[in-house]
Design an enzyme around this catalytic site. Structure first.
Site, short mmCIF file in Angstrom:
data_model
loop_
_atom_site.label_atom_id
_atom_site.label_comp_id
_atom_site.label_asym_id
_atom_site.label_seq_id
_atom_site.Cartn_x
_atom_site.Cartn_y
_atom_site.Cartn_z
N TYR A 1 -30.60 -1.50 -3.82
CA TYR A 1 -30.15 -2.82 -3.37
C TYR A 1 -31.33 -3.66 -2.90
O TYR A 1 -31.98 -3.29 -1.92
CB TYR A 1 -29.10 -2.69 -2.24
CG TYR A 1 -27.78 -2.23 -2.79
CD1 TYR A 1 -26.80 -3.15 -3.12
CD2 TYR A 1 -27.54 -0.88 -3.05
CE1 TYR A 1 -25.59 -2.73 -3.68
CE2 TYR A 1 -26.35 -0.46 -3.61
CZ TYR A 1 -25.39 -1.39 -3.92
OH TYR A 1 -24.22 -0.98 -4.49
N ASP B 1 0.88 -1.18 0.00
CA ASP B 1 0.00 0.00 0.00
C ASP B 1 0.91 1.22 0.00
O ASP B 1 2.06 1.16 0.41
CB ASP B 1 -0.90 0.02 1.24
CG ASP B 1 -2.16 0.87 1.04
OD1 ASP B 1 -3.26 0.29 0.91
OD2 ASP B 1 -2.04 2.12 1.01
N TYR C 1 -14.06 6.50 -13.08
CA TYR C 1 -13.93 5.29 -12.25
C TYR C 1 -14.56 4.10 -12.96
O TYR C 1 -13.97 3.02 -13.05
CB TYR C 1 -14.58 5.56 -10.90
CG TYR C 1 -14.59 4.40 -9.95
CD1 TYR C 1 -13.46 4.10 -9.18
CD2 TYR C 1 -15.73 3.60 -9.78
CE1 TYR C 1 -13.47 3.03 -8.29
CE2 TYR C 1 -15.74 2.54 -8.89
CZ TYR C 1 -14.61 2.26 -8.15
OH TYR C 1 -14.61 1.21 -7.27
N VAL D 1 1.22 1.53 -6.40
CA VAL D 1 1.04 0.46 -7.39
C VAL D 1 1.23 0.93 -8.83
O VAL D 1 1.36 0.12 -9.73
CB VAL D 1 -0.34 -0.24 -7.25
CG1 VAL D 1 -0.44 -1.02 -5.96
CG2 VAL D 1 -1.50 0.74 -7.42
N1 LIG Z 1 -15.95 0.11 -1.18
C1 LIG Z 1 -16.71 -0.10 -2.23
O1 LIG Z 1 -17.93 0.16 -2.21
C2 LIG Z 1 -16.12 -0.68 -3.49
C3 LIG Z 1 -17.02 -1.14 -4.46
C4 LIG Z 1 -16.53 -1.68 -5.62
C5 LIG Z 1 -15.17 -1.78 -5.83
N2 LIG Z 1 -14.31 -1.32 -4.87
C6 LIG Z 1 -12.89 -1.45 -5.17
O2 LIG Z 1 -12.26 -2.19 -4.16
C7 LIG Z 1 -10.92 -1.73 -4.01
C8 LIG Z 1 -10.69 -1.35 -2.56
O3 LIG Z 1 -11.57 -0.28 -2.24
P1 LIG Z 1 -11.86 0.17 -0.73
O4 LIG Z 1 -13.29 0.49 -0.66
O5 LIG Z 1 -11.26 -0.81 0.18
O6 LIG Z 1 -11.06 1.56 -0.71
P2 LIG Z 1 -10.17 2.22 0.44
O7 LIG Z 1 -9.99 3.62 0.00
O8 LIG Z 1 -10.74 1.93 1.78
O9 LIG Z 1 -8.79 1.44 0.31
C9 LIG Z 1 -7.99 1.55 -0.83
C10 LIG Z 1 -6.56 1.31 -0.44
O10 LIG Z 1 -5.77 1.41 -1.63
C11 LIG Z 1 -4.64 2.20 -1.32
N3 LIG Z 1 -4.16 2.87 -2.53
C12 LIG Z 1 -4.81 3.80 -3.26
N4 LIG Z 1 -4.03 4.21 -4.27
C13 LIG Z 1 -2.87 3.53 -4.17
C14 LIG Z 1 -1.68 3.51 -4.92
N5 LIG Z 1 -1.51 4.31 -5.98
N6 LIG Z 1 -0.70 2.66 -4.55
C15 LIG Z 1 -0.84 1.86 -3.47
N7 LIG Z 1 -1.95 1.85 -2.71
C16 LIG Z 1 -2.96 2.66 -3.06
C17 LIG Z 1 -5.10 3.22 -0.28
O11 LIG Z 1 -4.01 3.76 0.44
C18 LIG Z 1 -6.03 2.35 0.56
O12 LIG Z 1 -5.32 1.73 1.60
C19 LIG Z 1 -10.75 -0.56 -4.97
O13 LIG Z 1 -10.16 -1.01 -6.16
C20 LIG Z 1 -12.17 -0.12 -5.22
O14 LIG Z 1 -12.29 0.52 -6.45
C21 LIG Z 1 -14.76 -0.78 -3.71
#
Ligand SMILES: NC(=O)c1ccc[n+]([C@@H]2O[C@H](COP(=O)([O-])OP(=O)(O)OC[C@H]3O[C@@H](n4cnc5c(N)ncnc54)[C@H](O)[C@@H]3O)[C@@H](O)[C@H]2O)c1
Length: 253
Positions: free
Chosen positions: A214, A37, A152, A60
């Site tokens: 939902y 991360d 997105y 990443v």
């Molecule tokens: N929460 C939701 O409702 C949801 C729904 C669909 C998809 N997602 C996807 O699931 C994944 C996780 O989402 P989340 O809700 O846990 O988000 P979050 O923001 O809680 O966590 C994301 C993590 O990714 C890290 N991150 C972001 N950019 C980064 C980078 N460039 N390099 C390294 N680390 C990086 C952040 O520091 C964070 O720890 C994402 O890809 C998101 O698009 C989330």
């Protein structure tokens, strides 16, 4: 779920939300993990709760730093046979035609290039180990459009197709690739989606409007996505590859 003892895995985005929940569940099931991360402080906290985990702070979208992280994992744990690409960001929340170019580029760099770089770094380790399983994180917004999150949605559509393509390319090497498409899951990212609505009443209206979509009339919990990820990574899913699985409380039904 048990049965990950002795297996080595990688989770990107492990410091928060879904990546954190997946890392904690995998570690509890016995896996040894490389956690990646860009948020180093939060990453260390998660690593401290995952027995035997190695934390590697990296963006990443940074190829050199990801190669460094992969080398750390290989040296300290051995070749990974599991990869979860959960690092991601929302990107611009205004209409795409009004978004600054840098914001558009950044969300593609993190969500799409970041997923690609992770596979570029860890598929060679899976080949070395004789096979593996990858779970990518796309989104329900990768399977249907989003008026609020157009960039997105475009990145997540790309992750869906990249995951399917990877499954076709690497199946013959014993590497399965599946993609999770969560709906709204209660993480800091979801909170940010609602914060972008505006003031408190606009935010509450957006929460209500989202929830009404939902059938289960609630948002998901990170642990519910982690359960799906562990299933796809496990031998119970040994004939599943190229699947894009909504974990969305029936949102896309
Ligand atoms: N929460 C939701 O409702 C949801 C729904 C669909 C998809 N997602 C996807 O699931 C994944 C996780 O989402 P989340 O809700 O846990 O988000 P979050 O923001 O809680 O966590 C994301 C993590 O990714 C890290 N991150 C972001 N950019 C980064 C980078 N460039 N390099 C390294 N680390 C990086 C952040 O520091 C964070 O720890 C994402 O890809 C998101 O698009 C989330």
């Amino acid at each position: 779920m048990k049965g990950f003892q002795g297996r080595i895995g990688v989770v990107t985005g492990a410091a928060s939300g879904l990546g954190r929940a997946i890392a904690m569940a995998l570690a509890a099931a016995g896996a040894k993990l490389l956690l990646i991360d860009r948020d180093e402080a939060a990453l260390r906290e998660v690593a401290a709760r995952c027995t035997g985990a190695v934390a590697a702070a990296a963006d990443v979208s940074d190829a050199a730093r990801m190669e460094w992280a992969a080398a750390q994992g290989l040296r300290q744990l051995g070749p990974a046979t599991m990869l979860v690409t959960a690092a991601g960001m929302l990107g611009p929340t205004m209409p795409a035609v009004d978004a600054p170019e840098a914001d558009w580029d950044r969300v593609f760099a993190v969500n799409v290039k970041g997923t690609w770089l992770a596979t570029k770094c860890f598929v060679p380790q899976m080949r070395q180990a004789g096979g593996g399983a990858i779970v990518t994180l796309a989104s329900a917004a990768g399977l249907t459009g989003s008026a609020q999150l157009q960039a997105y949605s475009a990145t997540k559509g790309a992750v869906v197709m990249f995951s399917r393509s990877l499954a076709l390319a690497h199946g013959p090497e014993g590497i399965r690739v599946n993609c999770l498409c969560p709906g709204s899951i209660e993480t800091p990212m979801l909170a940010a989606t609602f914060d972008a609505a505006g003031d408190a009443s606009a935010r509450a209206a957006r929460v209500e409007a989202f929830q009404a979509r939902y059938p289960l009339r609630r948002f998901g919990r990170p642990e519910e996505v982690a359960d799906a990820a562990l299933f796809l990574l496990s031998d119970k899913a040994s004939f599943l590859t190229g699947v894009c699985l909504p974990v969305d409380g029936g949102r896309l039904a």
